[in-house]
Scaffold this motif. Structure first.
Motif, mmCIF file in Angstrom:
data_model
loop_
_atom_site.group_PDB
_atom_site.id
_atom_site.type_symbol
_atom_site.label_atom_id
_atom_site.label_comp_id
_atom_site.label_asym_id
_atom_site.label_seq_id
_atom_site.Cartn_x
_atom_site.Cartn_y
_atom_site.Cartn_z
ATOM 1 N N GLU A 74 3.819 -4.965 -0.897
ATOM 2 C CA GLU A 74 4.246 -4.504 0.416
ATOM 3 C C GLU A 74 4.442 -2.993 0.438
ATOM 4 O O GLU A 74 4.172 -2.330 1.448
ATOM 5 C CB GLU A 74 5.524 -5.213 0.837
ATOM 6 C CG GLU A 74 5.965 -4.886 2.254
ATOM 7 C CD GLU A 74 7.130 -5.734 2.729
ATOM 8 O OE1 GLU A 74 7.630 -5.456 3.843
ATOM 9 O OE2 GLU A 74 7.534 -6.658 1.999
ATOM 10 N N SER A 75 4.891 -2.433 -0.682
ATOM 11 C CA SER A 75 5.113 -0.982 -0.737
ATOM 12 C C SER A 75 3.819 -0.192 -0.570
ATOM 13 O O SER A 75 3.842 0.992 -0.234
ATOM 14 C CB SER A 75 5.771 -0.600 -2.068
ATOM 15 O OG SER A 75 4.896 -0.886 -3.159
ATOM 16 N N GLN A 76 2.666 -0.861 -0.815
ATOM 17 C CA GLN A 76 1.373 -0.182 -0.762
ATOM 18 C C GLN A 76 0.556 -0.551 0.469
ATOM 19 O O GLN A 76 -0.609 -0.161 0.569
ATOM 20 C CB GLN A 76 0.574 -0.492 -2.034
ATOM 21 C CG GLN A 76 1.202 0.032 -3.298
ATOM 22 C CD GLN A 76 1.411 1.523 -3.247
ATOM 23 O OE1 GLN A 76 0.460 2.290 -3.039
ATOM 24 N NE2 GLN A 76 2.653 1.964 -3.412
ATOM 25 N N TRP A 77 1.131 -1.305 1.384
ATOM 26 C CA TRP A 77 0.376 -1.682 2.578
ATOM 27 C C TRP A 77 -0.159 -0.475 3.340
ATOM 28 O O TRP A 77 -1.339 -0.462 3.719
ATOM 29 C CB TRP A 77 1.240 -2.563 3.490
ATOM 30 C CG TRP A 77 1.441 -3.961 2.960
ATOM 31 C CD1 TRP A 77 0.907 -4.502 1.835
ATOM 32 C CD2 TRP A 77 2.256 -4.985 3.552
ATOM 33 N NE1 TRP A 77 1.330 -5.801 1.672
ATOM 34 C CE2 TRP A 77 2.153 -6.120 2.710
ATOM 35 C CE3 TRP A 77 3.049 -5.042 4.687
ATOM 36 C CZ2 TRP A 77 2.834 -7.307 2.995
ATOM 37 C CZ3 TRP A 77 3.721 -6.224 4.980
ATOM 38 C CH2 TRP A 77 3.607 -7.350 4.135
ATOM 39 N N ASP A 96 -0.214 -5.524 -7.866
ATOM 40 C CA ASP A 96 1.172 -5.902 -8.142
ATOM 41 C C ASP A 96 1.464 -6.068 -9.629
ATOM 42 O O ASP A 96 2.524 -6.548 -10.007
ATOM 43 C CB ASP A 96 1.525 -7.194 -7.395
ATOM 44 C CG ASP A 96 0.591 -8.355 -7.742
ATOM 45 O OD1 ASP A 96 -0.323 -8.165 -8.574
ATOM 46 O OD2 ASP A 96 0.768 -9.443 -7.167
#
Length: 325
Positions: free
Chosen positions: A53-56, A235
């Motif tokens: 999610e941090s890299q979306w 991930d």
């Protein structure tokens, strides 16, 4: 006009959806797709729902539909013919960083003409070649260096193809799959299994997306050698031997990614110019060895899984090509 688009709707589940195309307008172009390429590394992470999610925001494709994790229409290697658009593009083959749709409307500025000598199938490698160009700009190879590429996937092999053009470079490609030997040697490199990788290298490009490959790249370096990290682990959190010889050998680990022009050329080349260069570098029939298998667009939802993650023992493709006509 209506178009069909590939959507990933859940982990390892895809379907074709129809939608109405917007009017191109003065700054747009309507493109009918002829071929697109599957990027097995990045698109596998998206297809399996493994984008953190941090890299979306960072992972968002330039013309992506939907949002991570699902449903999302993702991809960035489409080749087609402009049916409606500016006079200078009308009727021309173009490459665009667009997902797998059988037709699409995109900003005309993002539609880059494909050189006449480069066929549709090979032109889908443009995004990967653009990545390889940026890798070399970050690597700054020198005449006569001892260089190693770990990982004979598409990006690794394209980086090796470019490195082989540097005079005097002693170049080895290392991979666990012996079937990659003929391709690597055809592009001008030696080939070695991991247990026979050369030592004392000045430069190593890591493109295997595996912890073992990155460890191998580090262990292959000589004094003040550098690893250019071209993989993206999604991930996963690889463990690295940053004790041992890392400090005593004054080794460097440098990240490279395609989202920004490398510092060596930043301010001198725009993103579009980098893509134009990548397309021009595809004028070599030897690069056809990186392509296949071909998958009909209508079969793509059912075949995405096997194309991105073949079962153990099955042949490992490099760049599957989606065909539309």
């Amino acid at each position: 006009m209506r178009a069909r688009a590939l959507w990933t709707v859940a982990p390892r589940a895809a379907e074709l959806r129809q939608h109405d195309l917007p009017t191109p307008g003065d700054a747009g172009a309507l493109v009918v797709t002829r071929a697109s390429g599957l990027s097995r590394g990045t698109e596998r992470l998206v297809f399996e729902g493994r984008v953190p999610e941090s890299q979306w925001p960072a992972m968002r494709a330039p013309l992506q539909y939907g949002e991570f994790p699902f449903p999302v229409s993702y991809g960035y290697a489409a080749v087609g013919v402009v049916q409606v658009g500016p006079a200078e593009l009308l009727g021309r083959r173009v490459f665009c960083l667009h997902p797998h749709h059988d037709a699409f409307v995109a900003p005309a500025a993002m539609c880059v003409p494909v050189p006449e000598a480069v066929p549709d199938r090979r032109a889908v490698l443009a995004a990967n070649m653009e990545t390889a160009v940026n890798v070399l700009w970050d690597a700054r190879p020198l005449v006569g260096e001892r260089a190693l590429v770990v990982g004979a996937g598409v990006v690794g092999l394209l980086a090796a193809y470019l490195l082989a053009r540097v005079p005097g470079v002693e170049l080895t490609v290392c991979d666990v799959d012996p079937a990659r030997r003929a391709i690597a040697e055809g592009l001008g490199a030696r080939f070695a299994a991991p247990d026979a990788a050369p030592q004392g290298c000045d430069l190593a490009i890591h493109a295997s997306a595996s912890e073992a490959g990155l460890r191998l790249a580090l262990s292959s370096l000589g004094f003040e050698g550098r690893v250019i990290e071209a993989s993206w682990f999604g991930d996963k959190a690889p463990a690295l031997p940053l004790g041992e010889a890392f400090h005593a050998g004054r080794l460097s680990l440098v990240s490279t990614q395609v989202g920004a022009v490398a510092p060596a050329m930043r301010g001198r080349r725009a993103h579009r110019q980098r893509l134009e260069l990548a397309l021009s570098l595809l004028d070599d029939p030897r690069l056809d060895a990186l392509l296949g298998p071909e998958i009909a667009f209508t079969d793509l939802p059912a075949r995405m899984g096997e194309a991105l993650s073949p079962p153990p023992g099955a042949p490992q493709p490099l760049c599957p090509v989606v065909t539309y006509i």
